[in-house]
Motif scaffolding. Structure first.
Motif, short mmCIF file in Angstrom:
data_model
loop_
_atom_site.label_atom_id
_atom_site.label_comp_id
_atom_site.label_asym_id
_atom_site.label_seq_id
_atom_site.Cartn_x
_atom_site.Cartn_y
_atom_site.Cartn_z
N LYS A 97 0.70 -1.29 0.04
CA LYS A 97 0.37 0.15 0.06
C LYS A 97 0.85 1.72 -0.37
O LYS A 97 1.33 1.91 -0.39
CB LYS A 97 -0.84 -0.32 1.21
CG LYS A 97 -1.99 1.13 1.09
CD LYS A 97 -2.88 1.21 3.05
CE LYS A 97 -3.81 2.43 2.51
NZ LYS A 97 -3.53 3.74 3.09
N ASP A 108 -6.80 -1.30 -6.88
CA ASP A 108 -8.08 -1.42 -7.44
C ASP A 108 -9.05 -2.32 -6.51
O ASP A 108 -9.68 -1.74 -6.40
CB ASP A 108 -8.37 -1.78 -8.87
CG ASP A 108 -7.83 -0.38 -9.49
OD1 ASP A 108 -8.08 1.15 -9.69
OD2 ASP A 108 -6.68 -0.35 -10.55
N PHE A 109 -8.06 -3.65 -6.58
CA PHE A 109 -9.33 -4.80 -6.05
C PHE A 109 -8.22 -5.31 -5.57
O PHE A 109 -7.40 -5.85 -6.03
CB PHE A 109 -10.14 -5.57 -7.23
CG PHE A 109 -11.05 -4.39 -7.39
CD1 PHE A 109 -12.73 -4.19 -7.62
CD2 PHE A 109 -10.71 -3.76 -8.86
CE1 PHE A 109 -13.55 -3.60 -7.46
CE2 PHE A 109 -12.21 -2.93 -9.54
CZ PHE A 109 -13.06 -3.20 -8.40
N TYR A 186 -8.15 -5.83 3.33
CA TYR A 186 -8.53 -5.04 2.29
C TYR A 186 -10.82 -4.59 1.99
O TYR A 186 -10.67 -4.36 1.62
CB TYR A 186 -8.18 -6.21 1.48
CG TYR A 186 -6.96 -6.13 0.91
CD1 TYR A 186 -6.66 -5.06 0.62
CD2 TYR A 186 -6.38 -7.11 0.77
CE1 TYR A 186 -4.81 -5.21 0.06
CE2 TYR A 186 -4.82 -7.59 0.53
CZ TYR A 186 -4.36 -6.16 0.50
OH TYR A 186 -2.97 -6.18 -0.13
N ASP A 187 -10.52 -5.56 3.11
CA ASP A 187 -12.45 -5.53 3.62
C ASP A 187 -12.14 -4.05 4.64
O ASP A 187 -12.70 -3.12 4.12
CB ASP A 187 -12.89 -6.20 4.04
CG ASP A 187 -14.50 -5.73 4.20
OD1 ASP A 187 -15.38 -5.76 3.35
OD2 ASP A 187 -15.57 -6.72 5.09
N LYS A 188 -12.09 -3.55 4.64
CA LYS A 188 -11.66 -2.50 5.85
C LYS A 188 -11.75 -1.24 5.10
O LYS A 188 -11.79 -0.29 4.88
CB LYS A 188 -10.64 -2.24 7.17
CG LYS A 188 -10.91 -3.05 8.55
CD LYS A 188 -10.40 -3.05 9.61
CE LYS A 188 -10.94 -3.57 10.47
NZ LYS A 188 -9.95 -3.69 11.70
N LEU A 189 -10.04 -1.26 3.53
CA LEU A 189 -10.21 -0.86 2.66
C LEU A 189 -11.42 -0.40 1.78
O LEU A 189 -11.15 0.77 1.37
CB LEU A 189 -8.75 -0.59 2.19
CG LEU A 189 -7.92 -1.17 3.10
CD1 LEU A 189 -6.33 -1.22 2.18
CD2 LEU A 189 -7.45 0.35 3.48
N GLY A 190 -12.19 -1.12 1.93
CA GLY A 190 -12.99 -1.22 0.64
C GLY A 190 -13.27 -1.24 -0.54
O GLY A 190 -13.54 -1.25 -1.98
N LYS A 191 -11.73 -2.43 -0.41
CA LYS A 191 -10.58 -2.87 -1.64
C LYS A 191 -11.80 -4.35 -2.09
O LYS A 191 -10.76 -4.85 -2.79
CB LYS A 191 -9.18 -3.04 -1.70
CG LYS A 191 -8.87 -1.94 -1.85
CD LYS A 191 -9.16 -0.91 -2.74
CE LYS A 191 -7.94 0.29 -2.43
NZ LYS A 191 -8.00 1.71 -4.07
N VAL A 193 -13.41 -7.66 -2.91
CA VAL A 193 -14.30 -8.83 -3.48
C VAL A 193 -14.32 -9.79 -3.74
O VAL A 193 -13.06 -10.43 -3.18
CB VAL A 193 -14.32 -8.32 -5.13
CG1 VAL A 193 -14.81 -9.12 -6.05
CG2 VAL A 193 -14.18 -7.00 -5.50
#
Length: 216
Positions: A97, A108-109, A186-191, A193
């Motif tokens: 990051k 992005d994801f 990554y869920d906390k970062l909103g990334k 899927v």
């Protein structure tokens, strides 16, 4: 498109990685391949990594991170990349990051292929491979025409040591302990899927296509 691919051993990451990389015309960067390339070419980073491996030690995080950063600085990564096998820990994810932010190219994801442990064990322990040509099979899902024999060259198929039940369970346990926290990160970062990996490879590929915006 800059994508990190997450998922336990046997989730089908290798198959899906090729599809994503082809769809977006980005390099598929496998840390295993990256290590082999640097060791073979005796790069400064490869020589350093070899010294740890020769001593029976784990290659430290900072060296793994340096290898990945060196790779994604190359010209073919200008439009993005798919990372497979990295990051393995939250510490590595934090380093990635910070590097991406420094380069001005955020991730992005993070695509997480989710599969229950019992299905993973069944998938992996059923794998068989040809020691001569490298072809891979599965005793249930992709069986050779003649049991235990490679279709290509008639060589007797083998089960790799890391595909044996006791080893598979250890590999999954290690993943859950070290890498599963990445899902929360990554869920906390909103990334994040998350894709249902119990579907067929084609269905998983379609779900990834939809999740990444349909551009496949």
């Amino acid at each position: 498109m800059r994508v990190v691919l997450l998922g336990p051993p046997g989730a089908g990451k290798g198959t899906q990685a090729k599809g994503i990389a082809n769809a977006y015309a980005i390099p598929h960067i496998s840390t295993g391949d990256l290590f082999r390339e640097n060791l073979k070419n005796k790069t400064p980073l490869g020589v350093k990594a070899q010294s740890y491996m020769d001593a029976g030690k784990l290659v430290p995080d900072e060296l793994v991170i340096a290898l990945v950063e060196d790779r994604i600085e190359r010209d073919d990564c200008k439009n993005g990349y798919l990372l497979d096998g990295f990051p393995r820990t939250v510490a590595q994810a934090e380093a990635l990051k910070a590097f991406n932010e420094k380069m001005g190219h955020p991730l992005d994801f993070a695509v997480n292929i989710s599969v229950p442990s019992d299905i993973l064990v069944d998938r992996i322990t059923g794998r068989r491979s040809c020691p001569a040509c490298g072809a891979t099979y599965h005793i249930r899902y992709n069986a050779p025409k003649k049991e235990g024999i490679c279709d290509n060259d008639g060589t007797a198929l083998i089960q790799r040591d890391d595909d044996k039940p006791e080893t598979v369970k250890t590999r999954i346990d290690v993943y859950e302990e070290e890498s599963a926290p990445l899902v929360g990160y990554y869920d906390k970062l909103g990334k994040l899927v998350t894709i249902d990996g119990t579907q067929s490879p084609a269905e998983v590929a379609e779900a990834i296509k939809v999740a990444l915006g349909g551009a496949r």
